[in-house]
Design a protein around this motif. Structure first.
Motif, PDB file in Angstrom:
ATOM      1  N   PRO A   1       1.223  -0.816  -0.635  1.00  0.00           N
ATOM      2  CA  PRO A   1      -0.035   0.200  -0.119  1.00  0.00           C
ATOM      3  C   PRO A   1       0.792   1.586   0.098  1.00  0.00           C
ATOM      4  CG  PRO A   1      -0.032  -1.276   2.466  1.00  0.00           C
ATOM      5  CD  PRO A   1       0.565  -2.210   1.285  1.00  0.00           C
TER       6      PRO A   1
ATOM      7  N   PHE B   1       0.535   3.907   0.695  1.00  0.00           N
ATOM      8  CA  PHE B   1       0.496   5.400   2.498  1.00  0.00           C
ATOM      9  C   PHE B   1       1.415   4.917   3.478  1.00  0.00           C
ATOM     10  CE2 PHE B   1      -2.753   2.256   4.233  1.00  0.00           C
ATOM     11  CZ  PHE B   1      -3.635   2.013   2.890  1.00  0.00           C
ATOM     12  N   TRP B   2       1.557   3.852   3.271  1.00  0.00           N
ATOM     13  CA  TRP B   2       2.528   2.597   4.238  1.00  0.00           C
ATOM     14  C   TRP B   2       3.594   2.519   3.588  1.00  0.00           C
ATOM     15  CZ3 TRP B   2       5.310  -2.196   3.983  1.00  0.00           C
ATOM     16  CH2 TRP B   2       5.749  -2.510   5.520  1.00  0.00           C
TER      17      TRP B   2
ATOM     18  N   LEU C   1       5.592   6.046   4.770  1.00  0.00           N
ATOM     19  CA  LEU C   1       5.931   6.290   6.282  1.00  0.00           C
ATOM     20  C   LEU C   1       6.672   5.637   6.033  1.00  0.00           C
ATOM     21  CD1 LEU C   1       2.356   5.386   7.878  1.00  0.00           C
ATOM     22  CD2 LEU C   1       3.693   7.410   7.788  1.00  0.00           C
ATOM     23  N   MET C   2       6.798   4.908   5.407  1.00  0.00           N
ATOM     24  CA  MET C   2       8.285   3.638   5.506  1.00  0.00           C
ATOM     25  C   MET C   2       9.502   4.567   5.087  1.00  0.00           C
ATOM     26  SD  MET C   2       7.984   1.078   7.789  1.00  0.00           S
ATOM     27  CE  MET C   2       6.594   1.442   8.481  1.00  0.00           C
TER      28      MET C   2
ATOM     29  N   MET D   1       9.748   7.503   4.824  1.00  0.00           N
ATOM     30  CA  MET D   1      10.063   8.552   5.499  1.00  0.00           C
ATOM     31  C   MET D   1      10.455   8.057   6.576  1.00  0.00           C
ATOM     32  SD  MET D   1       7.017  10.942   7.553  1.00  0.00           S
ATOM     33  CE  MET D   1       6.386  11.966   5.608  1.00  0.00           C
ATOM     34  N   LEU D   2      10.420   7.552   7.835  1.00  0.00           N
ATOM     35  CA  LEU D   2      11.083   6.868   8.818  1.00  0.00           C
ATOM     36  C   LEU D   2      12.531   6.427   8.554  1.00  0.00           C
ATOM     37  CD1 LEU D   2      10.757   5.842  11.659  1.00  0.00           C
ATOM     38  CD2 LEU D   2      10.366   3.318  10.698  1.00  0.00           C
TER      39      LEU D   2
ATOM     40  N   VAL E   1      13.993  10.503   8.863  1.00  0.00           N
ATOM     41  CA  VAL E   1      14.066  10.729  10.106  1.00  0.00           C
ATOM     42  C   VAL E   1      15.220   9.640  10.431  1.00  0.00           C
ATOM     43  CG1 VAL E   1      12.989   9.267  12.569  1.00  0.00           C
ATOM     44  CG2 VAL E   1      11.621   9.913  10.549  1.00  0.00           C
TER      45      VAL E   1
ATOM     46  N   SER F   1      11.305  15.034   5.337  1.00  0.00           N
ATOM     47  CA  SER F   1      10.053  14.523   5.917  1.00  0.00           C
ATOM     48  C   SER F   1       8.747  15.571   4.942  1.00  0.00           C
ATOM     49  CB  SER F   1       9.624  13.887   7.324  1.00  0.00           C
ATOM     50  OG  SER F   1       9.457  14.797   7.933  1.00  0.00           O
TER      51      SER F   1
ATOM     52  N   ILE G   1      -3.764  11.449  -3.630  1.00  0.00           N
ATOM     53  CA  ILE G   1      -4.528  12.374  -2.369  1.00  0.00           C
ATOM     54  C   ILE G   1      -3.465  11.399  -1.764  1.00  0.00           C
ATOM     55  CG2 ILE G   1      -6.376  11.736  -0.847  1.00  0.00           C
ATOM     56  CD1 ILE G   1      -8.382  11.655  -3.518  1.00  0.00           C
ATOM     57  N   LEU G   2      -3.156  10.212  -1.413  1.00  0.00           N
ATOM     58  CA  LEU G   2      -2.485   9.611  -0.301  1.00  0.00           C
ATOM     59  C   LEU G   2      -1.378   9.328   0.210  1.00  0.00           C
ATOM     60  CD1 LEU G   2      -4.532   6.126  -0.912  1.00  0.00           C
ATOM     61  CD2 LEU G   2      -4.076   7.152   1.560  1.00  0.00           C
TER      62      LEU G   2
ATOM     63  N   THR H   1      -1.420  13.733   2.022  1.00  0.00           N
ATOM     64  CA  THR H   1      -1.814  14.165   2.537  1.00  0.00           C
ATOM     65  C   THR H   1      -0.261  13.687   3.472  1.00  0.00           C
ATOM     66  OG1 THR H   1      -3.565  13.234   2.797  1.00  0.00           O
ATOM     67  CG2 THR H   1      -3.236  12.475   4.812  1.00  0.00           C
ATOM     68  N   ILE H   2       0.708  12.241   3.311  1.00  0.00           N
ATOM     69  CA  ILE H   2       1.427  11.410   4.407  1.00  0.00           C
ATOM     70  C   ILE H   2       3.056  12.637   4.261  1.00  0.00           C
ATOM     71  CG2 ILE H   2       3.464  10.219   4.185  1.00  0.00           C
ATOM     72  CD1 ILE H   2       1.473   8.034   2.407  1.00  0.00           C
TER      73      ILE H   2
ATOM     74  N   VAL I   1      -9.563  15.673   0.905  1.00  0.00           N
ATOM     75  CA  VAL I   1      -9.729  15.205   2.006  1.00  0.00           C
ATOM     76  C   VAL I   1     -10.894  15.808   2.947  1.00  0.00           C
ATOM     77  CG1 VAL I   1      -8.584  13.762   4.098  1.00  0.00           C
ATOM     78  CG2 VAL I   1      -8.100  13.401   1.280  1.00  0.00           C
TER      79      VAL I   1
ATOM     80  N   LEU J   1      -6.773  -3.100  -0.438  1.00  0.00           N
ATOM     81  CA  LEU J   1      -6.282  -1.701  -0.700  1.00  0.00           C
ATOM     82  C   LEU J   1      -6.776  -0.735  -0.026  1.00  0.00           C
ATOM     83  CD1 LEU J   1      -3.548  -2.579  -3.112  1.00  0.00           C
ATOM     84  CD2 LEU J   1      -3.043  -1.760  -0.909  1.00  0.00           C
TER      85      LEU J   1
ATOM     86  N   LEU K   1      -7.318   7.670   5.541  1.00  0.00           N
ATOM     87  CA  LEU K   1      -7.487   9.047   5.365  1.00  0.00           C
ATOM     88  C   LEU K   1      -8.639   9.603   6.095  1.00  0.00           C
ATOM     89  CD1 LEU K   1      -7.658   9.134   0.965  1.00  0.00           C
ATOM     90  CD2 LEU K   1      -6.279  10.091   3.058  1.00  0.00           C
TER      91      LEU K   1
ATOM     92  N   LEU L   1     -11.519   8.764   6.138  1.00  0.00           N
ATOM     93  CA  LEU L   1     -12.481   8.855   5.847  1.00  0.00           C
ATOM     94  C   LEU L   1     -13.585   6.921   5.535  1.00  0.00           C
ATOM     95  CD1 LEU L   1     -11.845  10.593   2.540  1.00  0.00           C
ATOM     96  CD2 LEU L   1     -12.678  11.764   4.592  1.00  0.00           C
TER      97      LEU L   1
ATOM     98  N   LEU M   1      -3.659   2.066  10.832  1.00  0.00           N
ATOM     99  CA  LEU M   1      -1.861   2.817  10.037  1.00  0.00           C
ATOM    100  C   LEU M   1      -2.254   4.259  10.458  1.00  0.00           C
ATOM    101  CD1 LEU M   1      -0.890   1.179   6.799  1.00  0.00           C
ATOM    102  CD2 LEU M   1       0.572   1.565   8.614  1.00  0.00           C
TER     103      LEU M   1
ATOM    104  N   LEU N   1       5.200   7.843  14.529  1.00  0.00           N
ATOM    105  CA  LEU N   1       6.284   7.620  13.550  1.00  0.00           C
ATOM    106  C   LEU N   1       7.168   7.379  13.877  1.00  0.00           C
ATOM    107  CD1 LEU N   1       6.507   5.458  10.998  1.00  0.00           C
ATOM    108  CD2 LEU N   1       6.291   8.015   9.934  1.00  0.00           C
ATOM    109  N   ARG N   2       8.475   8.953  14.638  1.00  0.00           N
ATOM    110  CA  ARG N   2       9.590   8.742  15.085  1.00  0.00           C
ATOM    111  C   ARG N   2       9.816   8.460  16.236  1.00  0.00           C
ATOM    112  NH1 ARG N   2      12.788  13.492  13.582  1.00  0.00           N
ATOM    113  NH2 ARG N   2      10.621  13.962  12.129  1.00  0.00           N
TER     114      ARG N   2
END
Lengths: 309, 302
Positions: free
Chosen positions: A144, A146-147, A150-151, A153-154, A158, A165, A248-249, A252-253, A264, B234, B242, B244, B257, B264-265
């Motif tokens: 996915p 969005f996951w 995040l990963m 970014m981490l 980070v 980020s 969109i996703l 957002t991240i 959104v 998905l 989001l 929603l 998530l 996260l940090r």
């Protein structure tokens, strides 16, 4: 060819009318009084009634729809935001470049990595490279985004501190979002290029080229690639459309102020004109991109061009 | 035609076609081919484990999905909490196990909605042709002009968030692909002799479509549905991410998530595991879908 383009442009009109109709119907039947939402819960009833009349909210459905279409076509006006009271078109056009840039970068990532990987995989079928690439491609479509966002970014901002980020002011800011949004498309493009290339290099004219002693690299680059890339163009075009929606996703991240984020936020505030305006805007862009892909198709493949007469 | 050919080449199948020896059914043949494909079997195994964990969630999960323990909050994986705990001290492993129920439910029901509505529209369009076909397919074109996730967001904006509405939204968003696939296979079957024969013995349209055309066009639908479940999971996870879609405290993986983003940090494990759960599920469904496509593809039949 011109006639074909003209006909396709004409066909775009009923499709867009249809999209507008769906969107307007959804807005119309959503529970809640727009006038009440705009003025707030505490506004006096008389004001709400006045605004309802002003906006023509008591008119029959078809009259309201007709007005919506007329305003959209003549004045490029698709309503005002319930919360900011600014025109929807203005709100969207200020945010649209960021979304477009993100989707375009995503396509760039997918093409720049996907096509070469697909070609090498096909020419070295069942090699270690091919196997690894195919497993990675499968993981790419399964992850996915969005996951994944995040990963990455981490890890890259980070832990390693290589990229910022969030934000969007420098080119460095766009690296992680572009990779995030482009990964799944890249995997799809890789798989498509590989299978298309495999099909082409088994054909007789490739065997002929080999038989006359042509160098392998020339066979691939000059003979096979041109034909193998035709179906890939369609896939890339479609991906561009999906990325406009999928932005969109990613937005957002990484806190990128694009149309996606705007939508959104609008859904959460029940600001329907913005939501529907966003859908309409992206649907129009998506259709135009698809049309461009079909036209491009004719330029790269003379067989198709001859059918368009 | 092909029967005659195989019969003349292989006397055994002649016996089989006479009915004296048990003939392999088409589905057993598909299964036989599937078994040879290791990747597809891995996919099947993943999906079976997922289904079992959804059914036996109460037995497998050591804690309830909404059981909070503020003393144990934000723990990294340890012997007491296999995958750690979140900001409310809820056990992440248990929430992922319970979450499989939500994801499977969303996947299957959304695909069910899309396949039934899209399939019916596609079958009608393909079978009757003419104006009806034109009208239905132009409506499908309109739906296709809106990227799936956007349509889902618009529907959720209209209906409001929640499990049921997410299933409807994702389902409607994927109607066009089923309509197109079913229409294409109906078109290829419509004029074949066995359909003509059915019509000659007096079968009505409904019977012809349900008894003859649909069973014969199942292969592409099954492949599309398997990959469709992956897409639906998905999309639903994306909507929930989001904010929603499915709302907390329901243990939906995307919603988990979304909550984990804020930590996260310092506590990346909260975000890592729900994402892995989604990825492994989708990976399994993709492997299975690809395997099914290869097994059902008539061009590969010996």
């Amino acid at each position: 060819m011109h006639r074909y383009i003209f006909r396709r442009l004409l066909l775009l009109i009923p499709v867009m009318m249809g999209v507008t109709f769906i969107i307007f119907t959804m807005m119309y039947f959503t529970p809640g009084d727009p006038a009440r939402i705009m003025l707030g819960e505490t506004a006096p009833e008389a004001d709400v009634i006045r605004l309802r009349e002003e906006l023509g909210l008591d008119d029959p459905f078809l009259i309201q729809f007709g007005r919506y279409v007329k305003n959209a076509v003549i004045h490029q006006d698709i309503g005002r935001s319930y919360t900011s009271n600014r025109p929807v078109v203005g709100e969207i056009t200020t945010r649209f470049p960021a979304t477009l840039k993100l989707a375009a970068l995503g396509v760039l990532v997918s093409v720049a990595i996907g096509i070469p990987t697909g070609i090498i995989s096909a020419t070295k079928q069942y090699s270690i490279f091919d196997n690894v690439a195919m497993v990675l491609a499968l993981i790419g479509v399964s992850m996915p985004n969005f996951w994944q966002g995040l990963m990455t970014m981490l890890v890259f901002s980070v832990y390693l501190g290589w990229f910022p980020s969030s934000g969007f002011s420098t080119p460095m800011h766009w690296v992680l979002p572009a990779v995030t949004i482009g990964t799944a498309s890249c995997a799809i493009v890789t798989r498509m290029t590989r299978s298309s290339m495999l099909e082409v290099i088994r054909q007789d004219y490739i065997r002929t080229a080999r038989a006359k002693g042509q160098v392998e690299s020339k066979i691939i680059n000059q003979h096979a690639l041109k034909n193998a890339l035709i179906p890939v163009i369609t896939v890339v075009g479609l991906q561009f459309g999906y990325l406009l929606g999928g932005a969109i996703l990613t937005e957002t991240i990484f806190a990128i102020p694009g149309v996606g984020r705007l939508m959104v936020e609008a859904v959460l505030r029940r600001d329907l004109p913005i939501v529907m305006g966003g859908v309409l805007f992206i649907a129009v862009t998506f259709s135009i991109v698809n049309l461009c892909v079909d036209i491009l198709y004719a330029f790269v493949d003379p067989r198709i061009k001859s059918q368009y007469k | 035609m092909s029967n005659v050919k195989t019969a003349s080449q292989n006397p055994q199948s002649q016996v089989a076609s006479n009915g004296t020896k048990k003939k392999r059914g088409p589905w057993r043949e598909v299964w036989r081919r599937m078994k040879k494909n290791k990747a597809a079997m891995v996919g099947l195994l993943i999906i079976l484990i997922l289904i079992l964990s959804a059914i036996f969630a109460d037995v497998i999960a050591p804690y309830g999905y909404d059981e909070q323990s503020l003393v144990d909050r934000l723990q990294t994986p340890n012997s007491k909490h296999l995958l750690g705990t979140d900001n409310f001290g809820r056990d992440i492993f248990s929430r992922i196990i319970y979450g499989s129920r939500i994801s499977l439910q969303v996947g299957f029901i959304a695909v069910g909605i899309a396949a039934i509505l899209g399939g019916t529209l596609g079958a009608i369009a393909g079978y009757y042709g003419g104006k009806l076909d034109n009208v239905i397919m132009r409506c499908i074109d309109i739906l296709l002009a809106i990227p799936g996730i956007l349509l889902a967001i618009a529907i959720v904006a209209t209906l409001g968030p929640g499990l049921r509405n997410v299933m409807i939204a994702v389902g409607i968003g994927s109607i066009p692909s089923y309509a197109r696939i079913v229409r294409a296979s109906v078109l290829s079957l419509r004029d074949q002799e066995f359909i003509e024969a059915a019509r000659a013995v007096g079968a009505n349209d409904f019977r012809i479509i349900t008894k003859h055309i649909i069973p014969n066009s199942m292969a592409p639908i099954i492949v599309q549905a398997t990959l469709g479940v992956a897409n639906a999971i998905l999309s639903a996870a994306g909507l929930s991410f989001l904010g929603l879609g499915i709302q907390p405290p329901t243990p939906e993986w995307g919603a988990m998530l979304s909550n984990a983003r804020h930590y996260l940090r310092d506590y990346p494990h909260i975000a890592t595991f729900p994402g892995l759960a989604i990825m492994i599920t989708i990976f399994g469904l993709n492997l299975l879908g690809d395997g099914l496509r290869d097994a059902l593809d008539p061009r590969l039949k010996s």
